[in-house]
Structure formats: structure tokens, C-alpha cells
Write a protein that holds these residues in place. Structure first.
Motif, PDB file in Angstrom:
ATOM      1  N   ARG A 157       0.830  -1.196   0.000  1.00  0.00           N
ATOM      2  CA  ARG A 157       0.000   0.000   0.000  1.00  0.00           C
ATOM      3  C   ARG A 157       0.870   1.254   0.000  1.00  0.00           C
ATOM      4  O   ARG A 157       2.003   1.262   0.480  1.00  0.00           O
ATOM      5  CB  ARG A 157      -0.909   0.008   1.227  1.00  0.00           C
ATOM      6  N   ARG A 158       0.315   2.321  -0.548  1.00  0.00           N
ATOM      7  CA  ARG A 158       0.919   3.646  -0.449  1.00  0.00           C
ATOM      8  C   ARG A 158      -0.166   4.565   0.109  1.00  0.00           C
ATOM      9  O   ARG A 158      -1.196   4.799  -0.531  1.00  0.00           O
ATOM     10  CB  ARG A 158       1.400   4.113  -1.816  1.00  0.00           C
ATOM     11  N   ILE A 159       0.028   5.044   1.337  1.00  0.00           N
ATOM     12  CA  ILE A 159      -0.945   5.843   2.058  1.00  0.00           C
ATOM     13  C   ILE A 159      -0.541   7.318   2.014  1.00  0.00           C
ATOM     14  O   ILE A 159       0.616   7.657   2.278  1.00  0.00           O
ATOM     15  CB  ILE A 159      -1.058   5.386   3.528  1.00  0.00           C
ATOM     16  N   VAL A 160      -1.504   8.180   1.693  1.00  0.00           N
ATOM     17  CA  VAL A 160      -1.281   9.625   1.704  1.00  0.00           C
ATOM     18  C   VAL A 160      -1.835  10.167   3.017  1.00  0.00           C
ATOM     19  O   VAL A 160      -3.031  10.075   3.293  1.00  0.00           O
ATOM     20  CB  VAL A 160      -1.968  10.303   0.517  1.00  0.00           C
ATOM     21  N   HIS A 161      -0.943  10.730   3.858  1.00  0.00           N
ATOM     22  CA  HIS A 161      -1.375  11.213   5.170  1.00  0.00           C
ATOM     23  C   HIS A 161      -0.350  12.220   5.683  1.00  0.00           C
ATOM     24  O   HIS A 161       0.867  12.032   5.494  1.00  0.00           O
ATOM     25  CB  HIS A 161      -1.503  10.046   6.161  1.00  0.00           C
ATOM     26  N   PRO A 207      -8.481  11.781  14.793  1.00  0.00           N
ATOM     27  CA  PRO A 207      -7.575  10.991  15.644  1.00  0.00           C
ATOM     28  C   PRO A 207      -7.444   9.567  15.114  1.00  0.00           C
ATOM     29  O   PRO A 207      -8.434   8.931  14.750  1.00  0.00           O
ATOM     30  CB  PRO A 207      -8.276  11.015  17.013  1.00  0.00           C
ATOM     31  N   ASP A 208      -6.217   9.095  15.033  1.00  0.00           N
ATOM     32  CA  ASP A 208      -5.937   7.774  14.488  1.00  0.00           C
ATOM     33  C   ASP A 208      -5.525   6.755  15.553  1.00  0.00           C
ATOM     34  O   ASP A 208      -5.126   5.643  15.225  1.00  0.00           O
ATOM     35  CB  ASP A 208      -4.814   7.859  13.441  1.00  0.00           C
ATOM     36  N   ALA A 325      -8.857   3.452  11.506  1.00  0.00           N
ATOM     37  CA  ALA A 325      -7.658   3.691  12.316  1.00  0.00           C
ATOM     38  C   ALA A 325      -6.765   2.474  12.435  1.00  0.00           C
ATOM     39  O   ALA A 325      -5.606   2.592  12.860  1.00  0.00           O
ATOM     40  CB  ALA A 325      -8.068   4.155  13.716  1.00  0.00           C
ATOM     41  N   ASN A 326      -7.259   1.292  12.059  1.00  0.00           N
ATOM     42  CA  ASN A 326      -6.429   0.083  12.154  1.00  0.00           C
ATOM     43  C   ASN A 326      -5.171   0.178  11.315  1.00  0.00           C
ATOM     44  O   ASN A 326      -4.170  -0.506  11.592  1.00  0.00           O
ATOM     45  CB  ASN A 326      -7.232  -1.149  11.720  1.00  0.00           C
ATOM     46  N   ARG A 327      -5.182   1.026  10.288  1.00  0.00           N
ATOM     47  CA  ARG A 327      -4.025   1.134   9.392  1.00  0.00           C
ATOM     48  C   ARG A 327      -2.798   1.684  10.096  1.00  0.00           C
ATOM     49  O   ARG A 327      -1.679   1.611   9.565  1.00  0.00           O
ATOM     50  CB  ARG A 327      -4.378   1.999   8.184  1.00  0.00           C
ATOM     51  N   THR A 328      -2.969   2.247  11.281  1.00  0.00           N
ATOM     52  CA  THR A 328      -1.828   2.787  12.014  1.00  0.00           C
ATOM     53  C   THR A 328      -1.120   1.728  12.849  1.00  0.00           C
ATOM     54  O   THR A 328      -0.058   1.983  13.411  1.00  0.00           O
ATOM     55  CB  THR A 328      -2.283   3.916  12.952  1.00  0.00           C
ATOM     56  N   SER A 329      -1.696   0.526  12.930  1.00  0.00           N
ATOM     57  CA  SER A 329      -1.114  -0.529  13.763  1.00  0.00           C
ATOM     58  C   SER A 329       0.141  -1.105  13.112  1.00  0.00           C
ATOM     59  O   SER A 329       0.271  -1.150  11.887  1.00  0.00           O
ATOM     60  CB  SER A 329      -2.144  -1.639  13.985  1.00  0.00           C
ATOM     61  N   LEU A 337      -7.077  -4.932   8.606  1.00  0.00           N
ATOM     62  CA  LEU A 337      -8.510  -4.765   8.855  1.00  0.00           C
ATOM     63  C   LEU A 337      -8.883  -3.283   8.836  1.00  0.00           C
ATOM     64  O   LEU A 337      -9.631  -2.794   9.658  1.00  0.00           O
ATOM     65  CB  LEU A 337      -8.882  -5.395  10.199  1.00  0.00           C
ATOM     66  N   GLN A 338      -8.354  -2.563   7.848  1.00  0.00           N
ATOM     67  CA  GLN A 338      -8.499  -1.110   7.789  1.00  0.00           C
ATOM     68  C   GLN A 338      -9.610  -0.645   6.868  1.00  0.00           C
ATOM     69  O   GLN A 338      -9.893   0.557   6.789  1.00  0.00           O
ATOM     70  CB  GLN A 338      -7.180  -0.497   7.322  1.00  0.00           C
ATOM     71  N   VAL A 339     -10.267  -1.560   6.155  1.00  0.00           N
ATOM     72  CA  VAL A 339     -11.306  -1.168   5.197  1.00  0.00           C
ATOM     73  C   VAL A 339     -12.489  -2.123   5.296  1.00  0.00           C
ATOM     74  O   VAL A 339     -12.339  -3.307   5.632  1.00  0.00           O
ATOM     75  CB  VAL A 339     -10.773  -1.165   3.748  1.00  0.00           C
ATOM     76  N   ALA A 340     -13.679  -1.596   5.000  1.00  0.00           N
ATOM     77  CA  ALA A 340     -14.876  -2.429   4.898  1.00  0.00           C
ATOM     78  C   ALA A 340     -14.948  -3.025   3.492  1.00  0.00           C
ATOM     79  O   ALA A 340     -14.250  -2.591   2.577  1.00  0.00           O
ATOM     80  CB  ALA A 340     -16.121  -1.605   5.188  1.00  0.00           C
ATOM     81  N   GLY A 341     -15.819  -4.027   3.336  1.00  0.00           N
ATOM     82  CA  GLY A 341     -15.993  -4.637   2.024  1.00  0.00           C
ATOM     83  C   GLY A 341     -16.017  -6.154   2.111  1.00  0.00           C
ATOM     84  O   GLY A 341     -16.291  -6.731   3.168  1.00  0.00           O
ATOM     85  N   TRP A 342     -15.722  -6.796   0.995  1.00  0.00           N
ATOM     86  CA  TRP A 342     -15.709  -8.260   0.942  1.00  0.00           C
ATOM     87  C   TRP A 342     -14.395  -8.802   1.511  1.00  0.00           C
ATOM     88  O   TRP A 342     -13.321  -8.505   0.974  1.00  0.00           O
ATOM     89  CB  TRP A 342     -15.864  -8.738  -0.500  1.00  0.00           C
TER      90      TRP A 342
END
Length: 444
Positions: A157-161, A207-208, A325-329, A337-342
Motif C-alpha cells: 500500500r501507499r498511504i497519503v497522510h 484521531p488515528d 484507524a487500524n491502518r496505524t497498527s 482490517l483497515q477497510v470495509a468490504g468483501w
């Protein structure tokens, strides 16, 4: 003989053959209009004689060739799927043209040739780098159990933050996929299925910090008579599930795919129970593997169980509720587990089971539990795309439609809406045509 071959074996070339073909065509029209996905399992006897089903690649996947150097890499466009081949100890590059308005996820599904041997730790790394070689994100996936191969999925992944220190500029980035294999492992090439998906940014970063406490207990699994839901042969044809108890048959060396819609704030619990066998009582280590991957096909977790002819269960451990916020773990499972979906469940039965218990299907009971009330989605600055759970997704989970069938159904509905034609009209027209053809056939 496959069910497809059996369905076409009776075609004729004369008048009756043409009439029968028209009848089948009209029936197919109704089936497509209703957009209901169904699966037919092979009889046990036929399954014993047939080869294992091949991995079901996305037919829309475009052939591409990974480059030996980043300078020669071809572009992976967002929203598209690609196919490639990865040689033993191979390392290939692909190009990404990224801006600063979206997060990017690139996944790779490695599909080894069935029956191949693998050593502990064999697998691949997928990584996104910027133009200076700085690592933006990566994931290592491997055959944790060794001995045999199975499809492996992982993503980068490449996250913009604002809090990120690297990989924040618009420009050229690279995806690197590198295979690691022991000298004694099978030298066969691996087929790759690559996918590039994007996620909108938040309108306002909040807040993350992850909550310190979360519901980590395991709820009681669903009980009752299992309903048959044979798994698909790949991510593209994964069979949809809702909460409940499901039954399938699985052969040694086979991997089955399912998918479950998991919304924001929900937790997914799953177990896979391999039924008993009277064919023996010898120990097969790591006989059954149960894996979980996220909507972007990123690895979440894997559990295995050994088998001695008695019922044996592989259970995924409790995980945090799905949250942005799970993406910060720093922990792999939580971060995935940072996104909803299938979310995808896969079950693989070791090919060694054939040596001890015969090359016949064994019953598999999959128990799926969803806990937690749906929470509001993050305030995305755009359409979340696959990172959401829609009403159509819940309908697919209830009906058991495969991912491919559900996609075809959505395409049909869009076409009907664009043409100003209602589904009821199509069904009535189709029913009339089918009735007319059937009457003519009877008259003949």
C-alpha cells in the motif's frame, strides 16, 4: 466430465437440435435477467475422476510482462486486473503513476502449479517504492506450513497522510514482486494475478489512535443444519456467504474461496471443520489451512490443523473490528482490517491427505459469525468503491452468488437502467419468448 460438458453433450444439428438450442437460449436469458448466482457441485464419483479445478483467474485480466529493471516497467492502471508469470527466484517491476488524492493498494495472487513442493518460508514479497527506492509499504507471504503449494495473496500500500514522512509526492512509483524459493522446491513458474485499487482520502483527518480495549472474546458459533455452499476456484469466483453454517466438499490439493461482507465496526469470526473419515487414522500434519484476506486481497491471517480421521477444526483468532484507524497498527492482521468490504476466506486441503485417506472429497463445515453493529463509514472525499458494503452485497451474501455472477448482475441492472427498461419487463418478455418456443417444440 464437468457439468458444462454434460450440459452441451446433447446438442443436435437438425430441427430438434435447433429447437432445443432456442429453448436453452431463452432459459439463459431469464437466468441472466434474474441475476441469480447458482453453483452445482460435482457428484462424488465424478469428482474422483476429474482433475482438480484450475484457479479461476479474472477473464478481464490483461497480460503484462514484469520488467527486470524499474526503467522498463509497464504501468498498472487503477481499477484493472493483470496477468503475469513469475519464475523461480524471479524479481519483476511494474510502474504506478500516483497523485496525492488517493491511497493505492496493489495486490498479487501467486498461483503455483498444483502438486508442487514447497519448503517452509517459500513465498514472495510485494512492495511499493518511490523513485528513490524508498519503501512505501510491503507484505511478505509464504507457505507457513511448507510441504505443498497453494495460492498465495498479498498486497502493498501507499498511504497519503500528513503524518507520513515518505512516499507523499505525486509522480512515478514502482511495484516490486520478488519470489523466494528453496533449492529443493518445485522450479515451476507461478502465474500471477495483479490488481491495482484506490481508496479516497478523508475530507478531514481525525484521531488515528487505536482504542486500548476491544471485544476480544470469541462468540459461540452458529448451529443448525449446514446449507450447501460450494466454494469458488479463485478470488474472482469466490462464493458469497452471510453469517451461518455452510457445507462444502473439498478434495486433497484443492483450495476453495468464499467471501463475506464485513462493514465498519464489525468483527468476522470463522472456523473450518474437516469431517471424519473411515479410511484410516494416520496423522497428516497441517492437513487443513484456513486463510483470511481483506477486500484489497491483502493477507490477514492463516491457521492450520492436523488430521487423524476424526473431526478437526481450524479457527481464526479474534481480531479487532474493522476500522479506518487500524491502518496505524504495526501488527499485520490489525493493519489489514483497515477497510470495509468483501473479506475472503480460503480453505486448502493438503495433497498428502490423498496418500492416507484416498483422493476423495471430504466434508467441510464452515461456520461464519459477524459481531458488532454497523458504524458510520469514514468521511471519504469520494466514492469508496470496493471499500464499502452495499445492499446488493448483502443480497449476494444471502443468495450465495459468486463474485463473478454478482458483477454480471450489476452490469445487467446498469444496462437496464440506462435503457429505461425495468427488470419486470425483461422477465415478462423473456417468459413469453420461452413459452412460445416451448409450445412450438411440443407441437413439433
Amino acid at each position: 466430465m464437468s457439468t458444462q460438458a454434460g450440459a452441451t453433450a446433447g446438442d443436435g444439428t437438425g430441427r430438434r437440435g435447433r429447437t432445443a438450442a432456442r429453448t436453452r437460449k431463452a432459459a439463459a436469458l431469464l437466468t441472466a435477467a434474474a441475476a441469480v448466482g447458482t453453483l452445482t457441485a460435482l457428484p462424488a464419483g465424478a469428482a474422483e475422476e476429474a482433475p482438480l479445478p484450475a484457479y479461476a483467474f479474472d477473464p478481464a485480466g490483461q497480460r503484462i510482462q514484469g520488467a527486470a529493471s524499474s526503467a522498463d516497467a509497464d504501468v498498472l492502471e487503477p481499477g484493472k486486473t493483470y496477468r503475469d508469470t513469475l519464475k523461480k527466484d524471479g524479481k519483476v517491476y511494474y510502474r504506478l503513476n500516483l497523485d496525492t488524492t488517493k491511497n493505492s493498494y496493489v495486490s498479487a495472487v501467486a498461483v503455483p502449479k498444483p502438486g508442487g513442493k514447497a519448503q517452509y518460508g517459500d513465498g514472495f514479497r510485494i512492495e511499493i517504492q518511490d523513485g528513490t527506492g524508498t519503501q512505501c509499504g510491503y507484505q511478505d507471504v509464504n507457505f507457513a506450513t511448507g510441504d505443498h503449494v497453494r495460492p498465495l495473496a498479498g498486497y502493498a500500500r501507499r498511504i497519503v497522510h500528513p503524518d507520513e514522512t515518505g512516499c507523499q509526492d505525486a509522480g512515478t512509483y514502482y511495484v516490486v514482486v520478488e519470489r523466494e524459493s528453496d533449492a529443493t522446491s518445485s522450479p515451476d513458474d507461478w502465474e500471477l494475478e495483479l490488481q491495482h485499487v484506490t481508496e479516497p482520502l478523508l475530507r478531514k483527518n481525525g484521531p488515528d489512535k487505536l482504542p486500548e480495549s476491544w471485544p476480544s472474546g470469541t462468540p459461540a458459533p452458529p448451529v443448525g443444519k449446514p446449507e450447501v455452499r460450494e466454494g469458488g476456484a479463485g478470488f474472482h469466483t469466490a462464493v458469497s456467504l452471510k453469517e451461518g453454517e455452510w457445507r462444502a466438499d473439498i478434495r486433497p490439493g484443492q483450495t476453495l474461496f468464499w467471501r463475506v461482507p464485513v462493514d465498519w465496526g464489525q468483527q468476522l469470526f470463522a472456523t473450518a471443520e474437516l469431517g471424519s473419515s473411515n479410511a484410516g487414522d494416520d496423522l497428516v500434519s497441517n492437513a487443513l489451512a484456513l486463510a483470511l484476506d481483506n477486500p484489497a486481497r491483502g493477507f490477514v491471517d492463516l491457521q492450520t490443523v492436523s488430521y487423524t480421521g476424526k473431526p478437526a477444526t481450524a479457527a481464526l483468532p479474534p481480531q479487532r473490528p474493522v476500522a479506518h484507524a487500524n491502518r496505524t497498527s504495526s501488527e499485520t492482521a490489525t493493519r489489514s482490517l483497515q477497510v470495509a468490504g468483501w473479506y475472503y476466506l480460503t480453505a486448502t486441503l493438503s495433497p498428502e491427505m490423498a496418500e492416507e485417506y484416498g483422493d476423495t472429497p471430504l466434508p467441510l463445515i464452515l461456520r461464519v459469525t459477524l459481531r458488532g453493529e454497523k458504524k458510520p463509514a469514514p468521511d471519504y472525499d469520494g466514492d469508496p468503491g470496493i471499500f464499502q458494503v452495499t445492499g446488493a452485497d448483502r443480497d449476494a451474501a444471502a443468495s450465495g452468488a459468486s463474485g463473478a455472477a454478482a458483477a454480471d448482475g450489476n452490469t445487467l441492472m446498469v444496462a437496464l437502467a440506462a435503457g429505461g427498461i425495468g427488470l419486470g419487463t425483461v422477465l415478462l418478455v423473456g417468459l413469453g419468448a420461452w413459452t412460445l418456443v416451448a409450445r412450438r417444440a411440443a407441437g413439433s
